[in-house]
Design a protein around this motif. Structure first.
Motif, PDB file in Angstrom:
ATOM      1  N   ALA A   1       0.804  -1.255  -0.025  1.00  0.00           N
ATOM      2  CA  ALA A   1      -0.030   0.052  -0.004  1.00  0.00           C
ATOM      3  C   ALA A   1       0.753   1.160   0.007  1.00  0.00           C
ATOM      4  O   ALA A   1       0.341   2.360  -0.507  1.00  0.00           O
ATOM      5  N   GLY A   2       2.056   1.201   0.523  1.00  0.00           N
ATOM      6  CA  GLY A   2       2.673   2.379   0.462  1.00  0.00           C
ATOM      7  C   GLY A   2       3.503   2.652  -0.871  1.00  0.00           C
ATOM      8  O   GLY A   2       4.088   3.797  -1.124  1.00  0.00           O
ATOM      9  N   ARG A   3       3.584   1.959  -1.777  1.00  0.00           N
ATOM     10  CA  ARG A   3       3.959   1.963  -3.084  1.00  0.00           C
ATOM     11  C   ARG A   3       3.212   2.108  -4.193  1.00  0.00           C
ATOM     12  O   ARG A   3       3.148   2.990  -4.703  1.00  0.00           O
ATOM     13  N   CYS A   4       2.340   0.941  -4.389  1.00  0.00           N
ATOM     14  CA  CYS A   4       1.503   0.762  -5.621  1.00  0.00           C
ATOM     15  C   CYS A   4       0.042   0.674  -5.413  1.00  0.00           C
ATOM     16  O   CYS A   4      -0.833   1.130  -6.005  1.00  0.00           O
ATOM     17  N   GLN A   5      -0.250  -0.252  -4.501  1.00  0.00           N
ATOM     18  CA  GLN A   5      -1.295  -0.780  -4.230  1.00  0.00           C
ATOM     19  C   GLN A   5      -2.421   0.349  -3.797  1.00  0.00           C
ATOM     20  O   GLN A   5      -3.575   0.174  -4.122  1.00  0.00           O
ATOM     21  N   GLU A   6      -2.037   1.335  -3.081  1.00  0.00           N
ATOM     22  CA  GLU A   6      -2.972   2.043  -2.521  1.00  0.00           C
ATOM     23  C   GLU A   6      -3.677   2.973  -3.549  1.00  0.00           C
ATOM     24  O   GLU A   6      -4.938   3.199  -3.524  1.00  0.00           O
ATOM     25  N   CYS A   7      -3.243   3.324  -4.814  1.00  0.00           N
ATOM     26  CA  CYS A   7      -3.653   3.906  -5.828  1.00  0.00           C
ATOM     27  C   CYS A   7      -4.234   3.061  -6.991  1.00  0.00           C
ATOM     28  O   CYS A   7      -5.263   3.040  -7.408  1.00  0.00           O
ATOM     29  N   HIS A   8      -3.468   1.652  -7.107  1.00  0.00           N
ATOM     30  CA  HIS A   8      -3.834   0.868  -8.363  1.00  0.00           C
ATOM     31  C   HIS A   8      -4.491  -0.299  -7.928  1.00  0.00           C
ATOM     32  O   HIS A   8      -4.941  -1.258  -8.790  1.00  0.00           O
TER      33      HIS A   8
ATOM     34  N   VAL B   1       3.861  12.071  -9.742  1.00  0.00           N
ATOM     35  CA  VAL B   1       3.829  10.944  -8.410  1.00  0.00           C
ATOM     36  C   VAL B   1       4.710   9.888  -8.798  1.00  0.00           C
ATOM     37  O   VAL B   1       5.620   9.538  -8.110  1.00  0.00           O
ATOM     38  N   MET B   2       4.676   9.252 -10.161  1.00  0.00           N
ATOM     39  CA  MET B   2       4.952   8.078 -10.392  1.00  0.00           C
ATOM     40  C   MET B   2       6.455   8.238 -10.670  1.00  0.00           C
ATOM     41  O   MET B   2       7.303   7.262 -10.335  1.00  0.00           O
TER      42      MET B   2
END
Length: 221
Positions: A48-55, A93-94
């Protein structure tokens, strides 16, 4: 599949479960979609701190502006992360999220999302007006058929020569439209040989809207 020394038994079990679930969804093309990365390791690296929070944990975002990654070809995802690192593709962001990833991290994260059940559209309920352009293009304006590269259901492709075309079927409509506009304006220009810039600049605003809607309704196999 490679097992690293740092993998726990739980991660190996998770990998096996993901293989079984993804094989059901992806069939024989699963291995080519995942590439050389380790999906189980990628699950932890994309937390969640890297990718999963948004994607999204399953690669399906909760925001129409943010792309789904579920079932996307790992080679395409990896290229985008490398492009964010080098500045070839710009995003506030990315670019930050990608800057400290090494090659193994990128391969694993890409493999994790590629291993998810492929994104699905709305049973082909997108704007039918875009179908002829998607399937046949417009030779008079030198617009190739979208399906020629992206597949009849927007499934994309990855082959043994390293050629990767992204999955578009079932992708977010708002995101698709934004990218086509960016290609058209030259704000994004990281497609091979600039092909997407050449295509998008020949499309009208109405055609971009219709194509984004049509693509978002497709259901990749």
């Amino acid at each position: 599949m490679r097992f690293s020394q740092g993998m726990t038994l739980g991660m190996i079990v998770l990998w096996a479960a993901m293989q079984a679930a993804s094989a059901e969804a992806g069939g024989e093309g699963l291995s080519s979609r995942i590439g050389s990365g380790n999906p189980a390791a990628g699950k932890d690296k994309s937390d969640a701190g890297r990718c999963q929070e948004c994607h999204g944990v399953d690669g399906n975002s909760g925001d129409p502006r943010i792309p789904n990654h579920a079932g996307q070809h790992a080679g395409y995802l990896a290229k985008q992360l490398f492009d964010f690192q080098t500045g070839t593709r710009q995003h506030e962001v990315m670019s930050v999220m990608a800057e400290d990833l090494d090659a193994a991290d990128i391969a694993d994260i890409a493999a994790y999302f590629a291993a998810q059940k492929p994104m699905r559209g709305r049973d082909g309920s997108g704007k039918a007006a875009a179908r002829p352009l998607f399937e046949h293009g417009d030779a008079s304006r030198k617009i190739p058929a979208c399906a020629e590269c992206h597949g009849s259901n927007g499934e994309g492709r990855a082959d043994h020569n390293g050629s990767v075309v992204p999955v578009l079927g079932g992708q977010r409509k708002v995101y698709l439209r934004a990218q086509l506009v960016s290609w058209k304006l030259g704000e994004r220009n990281n497609s091979p040989d600039g092909v997407m810039n050449e295509v998008a600049k020949r499309l009208s605003d109405d055609e971009i809207d219709a194509l984004a809607d049509y693509l978002s309704g497709l259901q990749p196999p």
